[in-house]
Enzyme design. Sequence first.
Site, mmCIF file in Angstrom:
data_model
loop_
_atom_site.group_PDB
_atom_site.id
_atom_site.type_symbol
_atom_site.label_atom_id
_atom_site.label_comp_id
_atom_site.label_asym_id
_atom_site.label_seq_id
_atom_site.Cartn_x
_atom_site.Cartn_y
_atom_site.Cartn_z
ATOM 1 N N ASN A 256 -76.919 -17.313 -91.006
ATOM 2 C CA ASN A 256 -77.577 -18.613 -90.891
ATOM 3 C C ASN A 256 -78.959 -18.453 -91.507
ATOM 4 O O ASN A 256 -79.863 -17.884 -90.909
ATOM 5 C CB ASN A 256 -77.654 -19.003 -89.413
ATOM 6 C CG ASN A 256 -78.296 -20.367 -89.218
ATOM 7 O OD1 ASN A 256 -78.841 -20.949 -90.158
ATOM 8 N ND2 ASN A 256 -78.238 -20.870 -88.002
ATOM 9 N N ARG B 254 -73.695 -20.757 -92.552
ATOM 10 C CA ARG B 254 -74.018 -22.103 -92.117
ATOM 11 C C ARG B 254 -74.659 -22.832 -93.295
ATOM 12 O O ARG B 254 -75.652 -22.360 -93.860
ATOM 13 C CB ARG B 254 -75.000 -22.049 -90.955
ATOM 14 C CG ARG B 254 -75.468 -23.427 -90.578
ATOM 15 C CD ARG B 254 -76.473 -23.388 -89.470
ATOM 16 N NE ARG B 254 -76.844 -24.759 -89.148
ATOM 17 C CZ ARG B 254 -78.083 -25.141 -88.857
ATOM 18 N NH1 ARG B 254 -79.061 -24.257 -88.842
ATOM 19 N NH2 ARG B 254 -78.343 -26.385 -88.572
ATOM 20 N N HIS C 219 -75.385 -30.940 -86.706
ATOM 21 C CA HIS C 219 -74.993 -30.184 -85.500
ATOM 22 C C HIS C 219 -73.481 -30.230 -85.297
ATOM 23 O O HIS C 219 -72.989 -30.026 -84.183
ATOM 24 C CB HIS C 219 -75.640 -30.759 -84.215
ATOM 25 C CG HIS C 219 -77.107 -30.501 -84.083
ATOM 26 N ND1 HIS C 219 -77.962 -31.390 -83.466
ATOM 27 C CD2 HIS C 219 -77.871 -29.457 -84.462
ATOM 28 C CE1 HIS C 219 -79.185 -30.909 -83.466
ATOM 29 N NE2 HIS C 219 -79.148 -29.728 -84.072
ATOM 30 N N ARG D 139 -89.493 -33.758 -84.247
ATOM 31 C CA ARG D 139 -89.028 -34.975 -84.930
ATOM 32 C C ARG D 139 -88.837 -36.068 -83.886
ATOM 33 O O ARG D 139 -88.334 -35.809 -82.798
ATOM 34 C CB ARG D 139 -87.680 -34.733 -85.626
ATOM 35 C CG ARG D 139 -87.781 -33.808 -86.819
ATOM 36 C CD ARG D 139 -86.401 -33.407 -87.322
ATOM 37 N NE ARG D 139 -86.088 -32.056 -86.921
ATOM 38 C CZ ARG D 139 -84.860 -31.540 -86.905
ATOM 39 N NH1 ARG D 139 -83.818 -32.264 -87.246
ATOM 40 N NH2 ARG D 139 -84.656 -30.297 -86.534
ATOM 41 N N GLU E 259 -72.493 -21.615 -82.043
ATOM 42 C CA GLU E 259 -72.236 -22.013 -83.423
ATOM 43 C C GLU E 259 -71.754 -20.829 -84.259
ATOM 44 O O GLU E 259 -70.926 -20.986 -85.150
ATOM 45 C CB GLU E 259 -73.502 -22.624 -84.034
ATOM 46 C CG GLU E 259 -73.812 -23.982 -83.444
ATOM 47 C CD GLU E 259 -75.207 -24.491 -83.749
ATOM 48 O OE1 GLU E 259 -76.145 -24.089 -83.035
ATOM 49 O OE2 GLU E 259 -75.371 -25.269 -84.695
#
Length: 386
Positions: free
Chosen positions: A8, A84, A173, A231, A373
Site C-alpha cells: 500500500n 492497493r 474504501h 476533510r 484491507e
Amino acid sequence: MTAVLVVNSGSSSLKYQLLDGDEQVLATGLVERIGGAGSIRHRGPGGEVVVDAELPDHTAALTLMMRTFASAGVELAPDVVGHRVVHGGERFSAPVVIDAEVEAAVEELAALAPLHNPPGLLGIRAARQAFPGVPQVAVFDTAFHATMPPEASTYAIDTELAAERGVRRYGFHGTSHEYVSQAAAAFLGRAGRFVVLHLGNGASACAVSGGRSIATSMGLTPLEGLVMGTRGGDLDPGAVLHLLRTGSSVDEVDTLLNRRSGLAGLTGSGDLRDVLAAAAAGDERAELALGVYAHRIRGYVGAYLAHLGGLDALVFTAGVGENSPEVRARVVDGLAHLGLQLDPARNEARERGARVISPDDAQVPVLVVPTDEELQIARHAVAAVG
Ligand code: ADP
C-alpha cells in the site's frame, strides 16, 4: 502454497504485509519519509526492528524492505504482489493483473486522483523491479462500488460534460466495505441489508445489499460525505465558488478541503482521540465537532435505511468505529425508532474481533467488525492469478 506480498504505497510512505497461503500474516512493516532521511519499522518472526536509511525513492524503500527481511533470516520470494490502487475509474470494476496497458490506464486515472494514483504507480514500478516476473495485481478502492445503480452514481449536472470528464460518484474504501460486509455476513450467517460505517482518518458509509454496494458517501473523490480527520465531507459546491471568488486560489481551496477541514478544521486536531479528550475537558469547539461528526453519520444511516428498504445490521469499522464506544453511542443513541440501540456494557467492552454491541432483543443488530484491507487485497491477488 502462495505467498502474497501486499503493498500500500503512499506518496512518502509504503505499508506492506507478507501473508502465506493460509492467510497467516508472516510480517508487516511501514517505510516512512520516502524522499529523504527515511526509516523502516518491520515486524516479523524475529520481532520488531527499526532501521533509518536515506530513501531517495520507492525503489529504495522496497530494497530496504528486502534487506530487512534478509537480515531477519527470511528470503522474500512472493508468488504474487497485491497493490492497493485508489482510483479504478469506470474501467476497473474488479482486481486485475497489471500489464503495460493497465499501468497506462492507472496513470491516466491520476487525473481523477492526483493525490492517490501516482504513489500507487510508484509502488507498482518499484515492486516490478524488485520482483521481476512475479505477477502484480491491482486492487482498486473504487471497484466494490461498481455495482451502484446509475441513480446512485450519477450527479445531476450536464450529462455530456459529466461523461466527457468522468464526473460521477465512484466511491472509495471499497476493499474495506467489501471485506467488512462479507465478514459481517459470515458472522451473522446471512448476507442482508447492511450499512457499513468505515470511520478512520478517512471515513465513508456504504449501503450493502446482498453483498453488493448500492450507495456510498464518497463520490468523484474521497472528499465527499462524512466528516473525516482533515476533510469536511459534504459541502455546498457554492461554498467552493464563493471561496474562489473572494480571494482564495485553487491550491488554497485544495489544501483547505483536503488538509484543514473535518475534525482538524473544527478543532485544530484531526485525531479523534484528541477531540474526545478536549470535549471531555469542556472544550466547546470539540463538543461541536463531535456533534457535527455524529449528525452527519446519522443522516447517512437514515438515508441508506431508506435506500435499502430496511436494515439487517449496522456495522462499525476502522480506527474510530472499532475503538470508540463514545462515537458509536453518539451515532446510535436516539435511533431506537429505527430499531437501533446499543447495549452499553457490550459497547464499552474492550474486545477485538467481530462482535455484537446491541442487546439480544434488538430489532437490528449493531456490530463492530474489524476491517482488514490487506487480507482482502491478498485474497483478490491470489484469485486474480488463479
Ligand atoms: P486510516 O484511515 O489512516 O487507516 P485508522 O482507521 O487507523 O486510519 O483510524 C484513525 C483514527 O482512529 C484516528 O482519528 C484515531 O484517533 C482514531 N482512533 C484510534 N484509536 C482510537 C480510540 N481508542 N478511541 C477513539 N479513536 C481512536
